[in-house]
Design a protein around this motif. Sequence first.
Motif, PDB file in Angstrom:
ATOM      1  N   ALA A  15     -41.042  22.019 -64.579  1.00  0.00           N
ATOM      2  CA  ALA A  15     -42.305  22.215 -65.300  1.00  0.00           C
ATOM      3  C   ALA A  15     -43.245  21.032 -65.091  1.00  0.00           C
ATOM      4  CB  ALA A  15     -42.029  22.422 -66.782  1.00  0.00           C
ATOM      5  N   ILE A  16     -42.722  19.827 -65.150  1.00  0.00           N
ATOM      6  CA  ILE A  16     -43.542  18.627 -64.947  1.00  0.00           C
ATOM      7  C   ILE A  16     -44.130  18.611 -63.534  1.00  0.00           C
ATOM      8  CG2 ILE A  16     -43.458  16.108 -64.773  1.00  0.00           C
ATOM      9  CD1 ILE A  16     -41.346  16.180 -67.025  1.00  0.00           C
ATOM     10  N   ARG A  17     -43.278  18.935 -62.553  1.00  0.00           N
ATOM     11  CA  ARG A  17     -43.747  18.942 -61.160  1.00  0.00           C
ATOM     12  C   ARG A  17     -44.825  20.007 -60.952  1.00  0.00           C
ATOM     13  NH1 ARG A  17     -42.494  22.334 -57.335  1.00  0.00           N
ATOM     14  NH2 ARG A  17     -40.634  23.109 -58.413  1.00  0.00           N
ATOM     15  N   GLU A  21     -48.893  19.677 -59.895  1.00  0.00           N
ATOM     16  CA  GLU A  21     -49.439  20.354 -58.719  1.00  0.00           C
ATOM     17  C   GLU A  21     -50.563  21.327 -59.067  1.00  0.00           C
ATOM     18  OE1 GLU A  21     -46.124  22.294 -56.963  1.00  0.00           O
ATOM     19  OE2 GLU A  21     -45.137  20.446 -56.300  1.00  0.00           O
ATOM     20  N   LEU A  22     -50.498  21.930 -60.254  1.00  0.00           N
ATOM     21  CA  LEU A  22     -51.374  23.066 -60.572  1.00  0.00           C
ATOM     22  C   LEU A  22     -52.392  22.788 -61.665  1.00  0.00           C
ATOM     23  CD1 LEU A  22     -48.564  25.783 -60.605  1.00  0.00           C
ATOM     24  CD2 LEU A  22     -50.243  25.416 -58.783  1.00  0.00           C
ATOM     25  N   ALA A  33     -48.171  30.730 -57.601  1.00  0.00           N
ATOM     26  CA  ALA A  33     -47.104  29.723 -57.610  1.00  0.00           C
ATOM     27  C   ALA A  33     -45.981  30.126 -58.560  1.00  0.00           C
ATOM     28  CB  ALA A  33     -47.672  28.361 -57.995  1.00  0.00           C
ATOM     29  N   ALA A  34     -46.344  30.707 -59.705  1.00  0.00           N
ATOM     30  CA  ALA A  34     -45.338  31.150 -60.670  1.00  0.00           C
ATOM     31  C   ALA A  34     -44.462  32.252 -60.072  1.00  0.00           C
ATOM     32  CB  ALA A  34     -46.016  31.643 -61.941  1.00  0.00           C
ATOM     33  N   VAL A  35     -45.082  33.208 -59.405  1.00  0.00           N
ATOM     34  CA  VAL A  35     -44.343  34.306 -58.785  1.00  0.00           C
ATOM     35  C   VAL A  35     -43.466  33.786 -57.656  1.00  0.00           C
ATOM     36  CG1 VAL A  35     -44.580  36.411 -57.417  1.00  0.00           C
ATOM     37  CG2 VAL A  35     -46.012  36.083 -59.435  1.00  0.00           C
ATOM     38  N   PRO A 158     -51.125  22.064 -71.638  1.00  0.00           N
ATOM     39  CA  PRO A 158     -50.928  21.868 -70.200  1.00  0.00           C
ATOM     40  C   PRO A 158     -50.994  23.200 -69.457  1.00  0.00           C
ATOM     41  CG  PRO A 158     -48.826  21.815 -71.312  1.00  0.00           C
ATOM     42  CD  PRO A 158     -49.877  21.941 -72.400  1.00  0.00           C
ATOM     43  N   VAL A 159     -51.160  23.147 -68.165  1.00  0.00           N
ATOM     44  CA  VAL A 159     -51.153  24.363 -67.358  1.00  0.00           C
ATOM     45  C   VAL A 159     -49.727  24.883 -67.210  1.00  0.00           C
ATOM     46  CG1 VAL A 159     -51.544  25.261 -65.020  1.00  0.00           C
ATOM     47  CG2 VAL A 159     -53.300  23.896 -66.152  1.00  0.00           C
TER      48      VAL A 159
END
Length: 248
Positions: A15-17, A21-22, A33-35, A158-159
């Motif tokens: 999640a942090i990474r 990135e996003l 990215a989630a998919v 956060p995103v």
Amino acid sequence: MSVAYDSVDQTAAAAIRLDAELRRAHPRTILEAAVESFGDKLALVSSFGAESSVLLDIAARVKPDIAVLFLDTGMLFGQTLDYRRNLAERLGLTNVRDLRPAYQDLATADPQAKLWQTDTDACCHVRKVLPLDRALGEFDAWITGRKRFHGGDRLNLPVVEHADGKVKFNPLANWGKSDLDAYAAEHDLPAHPLVAQGFPSIGCWPCTQPAEEGEDVRAGRWKGLDKTECGIHVARAPGTPNNVGGDI
């Protein structure tokens, strides 16, 4: 290609990474990215409410068979149920799942369907938190429609975040109302019918009122109470079982 994470620490690190990135990415990029990261182990939770069409439209373009979890509490406006059916059909979402409270939970906690009058947290818990907890058991990550401009606890949203052992994506965190309106207009998305009646945020009928001019978007939710969230997005202490506490 989805990635499995074997521990809470690995999930939190992921999640942090992903957030790094996003955090400034377009909502579609975040969904893609989630998919890519979670595949069929990813769900989208939607209320089919006032602002839901934007995220649902983007999701339909990325993965039309994504699991969309819809909490039918038994106390929704009829307009919401109609909107859910019509919008899903229009967008081509093929895997919308209606989550309802368990009969035994209602029989025990709210047999007369009047719990909202005395304990809104408990009502949200039995009608929203418990059904969602059960449904999320088969997923490693989920998507929400929360945005920072809604204020309150969402100001520092956060995103991508880690919560209750899962990765949560908030693709619209950075977007304001003007961004949502522009997207909806560009793609000719239908509005929830209650928006025109002064409801900028829509939940269950007993606990939702129109907002006055100049009020916060969510001002009509649980009006007059010290409550801004139903419990689904309330963090739980480590070790807290899924059937204890919280609201969406």
